[in-house]
Design a protein around this motif. Structure first.
Motif, PDB file in Angstrom:
ATOM      1  N   ALA A 119      83.171  31.243   5.032  1.00 48.19           N
ATOM      2  CA  ALA A 119      82.225  30.648   5.982  1.00 48.19           C
ATOM      3  C   ALA A 119      81.381  31.752   6.592  1.00 48.19           C
ATOM      4  O   ALA A 119      81.826  32.895   6.692  1.00 48.19           O
ATOM      5  N   TYR A 120      80.165  31.426   6.974  1.00 46.84           N
ATOM      6  CA  TYR A 120      79.269  32.417   7.572  1.00 46.84           C
ATOM      7  C   TYR A 120      78.369  31.751   8.603  1.00 46.84           C
ATOM      8  O   TYR A 120      78.103  30.541   8.532  1.00 46.84           O
ATOM      9  N   VAL A 121      77.925  32.563   9.556  1.00 50.49           N
ATOM     10  CA  VAL A 121      77.005  32.057  10.572  1.00 50.49           C
ATOM     11  C   VAL A 121      75.585  32.170  10.030  1.00 50.49           C
ATOM     12  O   VAL A 121      75.203  33.196   9.477  1.00 50.49           O
ATOM     13  N   CYS A 122      74.845  31.074  10.163  1.00 46.38           N
ATOM     14  CA  CYS A 122      73.454  31.050   9.694  1.00 46.38           C
ATOM     15  C   CYS A 122      72.563  30.703  10.876  1.00 46.38           C
ATOM     16  O   CYS A 122      72.796  29.707  11.542  1.00 46.38           O
ATOM     17  N   ASP A 123      71.549  31.538  11.149  1.00 40.74           N
ATOM     18  CA  ASP A 123      70.651  31.203  12.252  1.00 40.74           C
ATOM     19  C   ASP A 123      69.223  30.972  11.783  1.00 40.74           C
ATOM     20  O   ASP A 123      68.267  31.151  12.531  1.00 40.74           O
ATOM     21  N   CYS A 124      69.117  30.535  10.538  1.00 36.57           N
ATOM     22  CA  CYS A 124      67.802  30.108  10.058  1.00 36.57           C
ATOM     23  C   CYS A 124      67.405  28.825  10.808  1.00 36.57           C
ATOM     24  O   CYS A 124      68.250  28.146  11.372  1.00 36.57           O
ATOM     25  N   SER A 125      66.100  28.510  10.762  1.00 32.75           N
ATOM     26  CA  SER A 125      65.644  27.298  11.446  1.00 32.75           C
ATOM     27  C   SER A 125      66.121  26.071  10.658  1.00 32.75           C
ATOM     28  O   SER A 125      66.334  26.144   9.444  1.00 32.75           O
ATOM     29  N   PRO A 126      66.305  24.948  11.337  1.00 33.20           N
ATOM     30  CA  PRO A 126      66.741  23.734  10.633  1.00 33.20           C
ATOM     31  C   PRO A 126      65.825  23.395   9.463  1.00 33.20           C
ATOM     32  O   PRO A 126      66.290  22.948   8.414  1.00 33.20           O
ATOM     33  N   GLU A 127      64.518  23.631   9.621  1.00 34.44           N
ATOM     34  CA  GLU A 127      63.567  23.309   8.541  1.00 34.44           C
ATOM     35  C   GLU A 127      63.838  24.180   7.313  1.00 34.44           C
ATOM     36  O   GLU A 127      63.841  23.694   6.179  1.00 34.44           O
ATOM     37  N   THR A 128      64.062  25.491   7.576  1.00 37.75           N
ATOM     38  CA  THR A 128      64.345  26.408   6.468  1.00 37.75           C
ATOM     39  C   THR A 128      65.636  25.992   5.764  1.00 37.75           C
ATOM     40  O   THR A 128      65.702  25.968   4.524  1.00 37.75           O
ATOM     41  N   ILE A 129      66.639  25.687   6.566  1.00 34.88           N
ATOM     42  CA  ILE A 129      67.933  25.311   5.976  1.00 34.88           C
ATOM     43  C   ILE A 129      67.768  24.088   5.073  1.00 34.88           C
ATOM     44  O   ILE A 129      68.254  24.046   3.947  1.00 34.88           O
ATOM     45  N   LYS A 130      66.998  23.132   5.568  1.00 39.64           N
ATOM     46  CA  LYS A 130      66.796  21.899   4.809  1.00 39.64           C
ATOM     47  C   LYS A 130      66.073  22.190   3.485  1.00 39.64           C
ATOM     48  O   LYS A 130      66.482  21.728   2.418  1.00 39.64           O
ATOM     49  N   LYS A 131      65.021  22.983   3.611  1.00 40.15           N
ATOM     50  CA  LYS A 131      64.223  23.311   2.433  1.00 40.15           C
ATOM     51  C   LYS A 131      65.072  24.088   1.407  1.00 40.15           C
ATOM     52  O   LYS A 131      65.044  23.809   0.214  1.00 40.15           O
ATOM     53  N   ASN A 132      65.839  25.069   1.926  1.00 39.56           N
ATOM     54  CA  ASN A 132      66.692  25.865   1.034  1.00 39.56           C
ATOM     55  C   ASN A 132      67.753  25.006   0.335  1.00 39.56           C
ATOM     56  O   ASN A 132      68.072  25.234  -0.829  1.00 39.56           O
ATOM     57  N   ARG A 133      68.262  24.039   1.062  1.00 37.21           N
ATOM     58  CA  ARG A 133      69.281  23.159   0.444  1.00 37.21           C
ATOM     59  C   ARG A 133      68.673  22.389  -0.713  1.00 37.21           C
ATOM     60  O   ARG A 133      69.260  22.269  -1.778  1.00 37.21           O
ATOM     61  N   ILE A 134      67.461  21.866  -0.470  1.00 40.71           N
ATOM     62  CA  ILE A 134      66.812  21.076  -1.523  1.00 40.71           C
ATOM     63  C   ILE A 134      66.539  21.955  -2.749  1.00 40.71           C
ATOM     64  O   ILE A 134      66.734  21.537  -3.885  1.00 40.71           O
ATOM     65  N   ASN A 135      66.110  23.194  -2.469  1.00 42.85           N
ATOM     66  CA  ASN A 135      65.703  24.066  -3.583  1.00 42.85           C
ATOM     67  C   ASN A 135      66.789  25.028  -4.056  1.00 42.85           C
ATOM     68  O   ASN A 135      66.517  25.959  -4.804  1.00 42.85           O
ATOM     69  N   SER A 136      68.010  24.823  -3.576  1.00 42.80           N
ATOM     70  CA  SER A 136      69.135  25.678  -3.974  1.00 42.80           C
ATOM     71  C   SER A 136      68.880  27.164  -3.694  1.00 42.80           C
ATOM     72  O   SER A 136      69.201  28.018  -4.507  1.00 42.80           O
ATOM     73  N   ILE A 137      68.269  27.461  -2.565  1.00 39.20           N
ATOM     74  CA  ILE A 137      67.980  28.855  -2.218  1.00 39.20           C
ATOM     75  C   ILE A 137      69.013  29.369  -1.209  1.00 39.20           C
ATOM     76  O   ILE A 137      69.311  28.704  -0.219  1.00 39.20           O
ATOM     77  N   VAL A 138      69.568  30.560  -1.510  1.00 43.21           N
ATOM     78  CA  VAL A 138      70.559  31.176  -0.633  1.00 43.21           C
ATOM     79  C   VAL A 138      69.831  32.022   0.407  1.00 43.21           C
ATOM     80  O   VAL A 138      68.966  32.825   0.062  1.00 43.21           O
ATOM     81  N   CYS A 139      70.178  31.868   1.705  1.00 46.63           N
ATOM     82  CA  CYS A 139      69.466  32.658   2.723  1.00 46.63           C
ATOM     83  C   CYS A 139      70.173  34.003   2.958  1.00 46.63           C
ATOM     84  O   CYS A 139      71.313  34.201   2.540  1.00 46.63           O
ATOM     85  N   ASP A 140      69.481  34.908   3.644  1.00 48.17           N
ATOM     86  CA  ASP A 140      70.016  36.256   3.861  1.00 48.17           C
ATOM     87  C   ASP A 140      71.262  36.275   4.732  1.00 48.17           C
ATOM     88  O   ASP A 140      72.026  37.246   4.707  1.00 48.17           O
ATOM     89  N   CYS A 141      71.436  35.236   5.534  1.00 51.09           N
ATOM     90  CA  CYS A 141      72.618  35.181   6.412  1.00 51.09           C
ATOM     91  C   CYS A 141      73.911  35.318   5.603  1.00 51.09           C
ATOM     92  O   CYS A 141      74.934  35.767   6.119  1.00 51.09           O
ATOM     93  N   THR A 142      73.871  34.897   4.331  1.00 47.01           N
ATOM     94  CA  THR A 142      75.085  34.959   3.510  1.00 47.01           C
ATOM     95  C   THR A 142      75.519  36.412   3.256  1.00 47.01           C
ATOM     96  O   THR A 142      76.643  36.660   2.838  1.00 47.01           O
ATOM     97  N   LEU A 143      74.586  37.355   3.506  1.00 48.08           N
ATOM     98  CA  LEU A 143      74.897  38.762   3.228  1.00 48.08           C
ATOM     99  C   LEU A 143      75.618  39.453   4.378  1.00 48.08           C
ATOM    100  O   LEU A 143      76.133  40.551   4.234  1.00 48.08           O
ATOM    101  N   ASN A 144      75.646  38.803   5.547  1.00 47.63           N
ATOM    102  CA  ASN A 144      76.312  39.411   6.705  1.00 47.63           C
ATOM    103  C   ASN A 144      77.798  39.647   6.435  1.00 47.63           C
ATOM    104  O   ASN A 144      78.439  38.889   5.712  1.00 47.63           O
ATOM    105  N   SER A 145      78.314  40.706   7.076  1.00 43.79           N
ATOM    106  CA  SER A 145      79.713  41.069   6.842  1.00 43.79           C
ATOM    107  C   SER A 145      80.652  40.072   7.532  1.00 43.79           C
ATOM    108  O   SER A 145      80.242  39.344   8.448  1.00 43.79           O
TER     109      SER A 145
END
Ligand code: ZN
Length: 622
Positions: A229-255
């Protein structure tokens, strides 16, 4: 090809059920496919099932000839009086029941054989055995969110959960799934408990998910430490768009450490970077199952005042996280939920796997609502908010309090729900099936009384007596009532419009009359009928004559003004039905004021009703 008798019986049963579900229209293809799926339990494997198709079609076409009422009667009978039949049929087989209408009993015997046969597969009619259930160890749970009034859909879940717990001598947990302080209210917890009590569902344990928030935080940390599990602080719009397009955000890189620190700040309400930060599950952003695309496990909800824990927490788990962990910690063995959650099953199991927690078995069932009476908040809540419907117990609503006020008995709901079983088909059953269960229960407890709608005054010549005693039930001993009269009674305008001078008719339990004259009354005599007419008639004694019409009446000397509310479907398709409440007015026997609020009764030639207040009843059904 001669079919096995038991198999034939099963086919008939399937067909009858299908007829009831589909407007009296049996779909041969559906019957064939269901019959095939049942066949191995009854006749075993190794059959050329295709060769049976012509015979199944023949059976279906025979049953199709029965009237809709006959089909329903047969079906409702089987379900509501199964034990009676077994006894009756036993007697019948032993030759002790001579007056029995042979055809009907025979049919019932066959069907009974069909429903009792697959016992090794079905617990009660239609309720399948629970996979992996161990006697004494089964734990089920009913997890409503206290964000609204309980409705028929909740009743289905609660009854099935309880029925399974009872069958296996297990336990039922009522768990309020209360993890959104903006939507939940104490009023709803109470309404759910009241609804459950009314249904007669008795959970052994009652608890709240909100009792366990600290535990849920601990499991979240465990997931973070394992890097699931990881903390994601992207905007809700970005999260939604990324989910639709299967895009991983940078938050996943946090330690892991950074995620743990961020989560701790979120728990304490001190996470300032990005007000909408969420904890996400590390699923698979390119999964075809969108529920697995790094779903939200926790979200910050500020400004709420939770009915149980107040403002203690601002970080709340989602259903996706709370449900599996709560189920597992509560020792639930079989978790039943409606079919729309099916896509989330992978997530449910995945979370428990990654936390090394025991996994309950998930079982889906179709959600329940009636045609024209939706249960969704989207369709019901606005009606209340806009004042179109004033109260949650309005008899037009599918809420448990609405159904109760309408006169539906909890036992009828239970029988009805069990008759539906836990099938996955998304058909909406007709409310008439529920009504047929209810009618059988109401019949022996409802006194018969008279009501005339739109009353027309009838003067009767030579009506010498002053009162008459009438039985409160035609066949059961429910006492008698005395009705006083002079020479004026009322009949309904619906009957009056059919009457001609010279006609003879029977006033039930009073006398026969012959119609002498029909006149317009003056304004002073106006009593409510649209034509404003008065009928003059002659007492013709009491001789029984089956050829003349029998109608109900109300004595002018012994009447009260009365009103009946008749609820109709709320919606017609997707459109709100503006005319969903009919109000019939007229006069009723004054005896009705002796009945308590809530009492069931039947107005003869009108239908079953329930007392709502001193001068109003609600129409239950025919
Ligand atoms: Zn992000």
């Amino acid at each position: 090809m001669i079919l096995d008798e038991k198999f034939v019986n099963t086919i008939k049963l399937i067909a009858l059920k299908n007829a009831i579900e589909f407007d009296n229209n049996i779909k041969p293809d559906v019957v064939i496919s269901r019959a095939f799926s049942f066949s191995k339990f009854i006749i075993g494997d190794n059959h050329d099932l295709k060769s049976y198709i012509p015979e199944i079609k023949a059976i279906v076409s025979e049953l199709q000839k029965l009237s809709v009422d006959d089909k329903k009667e047969l079906y409702a009978d089987i379900l509501s009086r199964k034990n009676d039949y077994l006894r009756e049929n036993e007697k019948y087989r032993n030759g002790k029941r001579h007056q029995a209408p042979e055809g009907k009993i025979k049919q019932k015997t066959e069907i009974d054989a069909a429903i009792s046969k697959p016992k090794e597969q079905l617990l009660e009619f239609g309720l399948p055995i629970l996979d992996g259930a161990v006697e004494g160890n089964v734990i089920t749970r009913f997890p409503p969110e206290p964000n609204g009034y309980p409705h028929i859909g909740h009743a289905k879940a609660a009854v099935i959960d309880e029925e399974y717990a009872k069958k296996y001598n297990g336990k039922l947990i009522l768990r309020y799934d209360d993890t959104n302080p903006l939507k939940e209210k104490l009023e709803y917890y109470d309404a759910i408990k009241e609804g459950i009590d009314w249904l007669g569902v008795k959970p052994q344990i009652i608890k709240n998910t909100s009792d366990d928030i600290e535990k849920l935080y601990d499991y979240a940390k465990k997931l973070i430490r394992k890097n699931f599990a990881y903390v994601c602080d992207c905007s809700p719009e970005t999260i939604k768009k990324n989910r639709i397009n299967s895009i991983v955000c940078d938050c996943t890189l946090n330690s892991i450490d950074k995620n743990l620190r961020s989560f701790e700040l979120m728990v304490n309400g001190n996470y300032s970077k990005g007000a909408s930060a969420i904890l996400r599950y590390r699923g698979n952003m390119s999964s075809l199952n969108t529920a697995m695309r790094d779903p939200t496990l926790f979200r910050i909800i500020k400004g709420g005042n939770h009915p149980k824990v107040g403002s203690k927490y601002t970080l709340w788990p989602t259903y996706d996280f709370a449900a599996p962990i709560e189920d597992s910690l509560d020792g639930v063995t079989h978790a039943l939920r409606t079919k729309e959650y099916e896509l989330r099953n992978d997530l449910y199991y995945s979370i428990l796997d990654n936390l090394d927690l025991p996994k309950p078995k998930l079982i889906e069932f179709s959600r329940l609502e009636f045609e024209g009476i939706p249960v969704s908040k989207r369709k019901i809540t606005p009606l209340i908010e806009q004042g179109i419907i004033k109260r949650w117990d309005d008899p037009r609503l599918p809420t448990l309090m609405g159904l109760r006020r309408r006169g539906i008995l909890p036992e009828a709901i239970r029988k009805f729900v069990l008759s539906l079983s836990i099938t996955l088909s998304e058909t909406k059953p007709s409310i008439e099936i529920l009504e047929s269960f209810n009618r059988k229960l109401l019949d022996p407890i409802s006194p018969r009384l008279f009501f005339v709608k739109d009353p027309v005054r009838v003067f009767i010549k030579y009506l010498d007596a002053e009162s008459v005693e009438i039985k409160n039930h035609p066949t059961l001993d429910m006492g008698k009532r005395r009705v006083h009269f002079e020479n004026i009674i009322y009949i309904s305008n619906d009957d009056a419009i059919r009457i001609k001078i010279g006609d003879t008719l029977r006033l039930m339990d009073l006398c026969n009359i012959e119609i002498l004259r029909i006149e317009q009354s003056g304004d002073d005599d106006k009593v409510g009928n649209p034509d404003n007419k008065i009928i003059y008639a002659l007492n013709k004694g009491n001789e029984v004559n089956h050829k003349i019409p029998k109608i109900q009446w109300v004595s002018e000397k012994d009447q009260i003004q009365y009103k009946i509310l008749r609820p109709l479907p709320l919606y017609s398709g997707d459109k709100y039905n503006e005319n969903n409440l009919v109000i019939d007015t007229g006069v009723a026997e004054s005896f009705i004021s002796k009945l308590q609020t809530g009492a069931p009764f039947q107005f003869v030639r009108y239908g079953f009703c329930r007392i709502d207040d001193q001068t109003t009843a609600i129409f239950t059904h025919r």
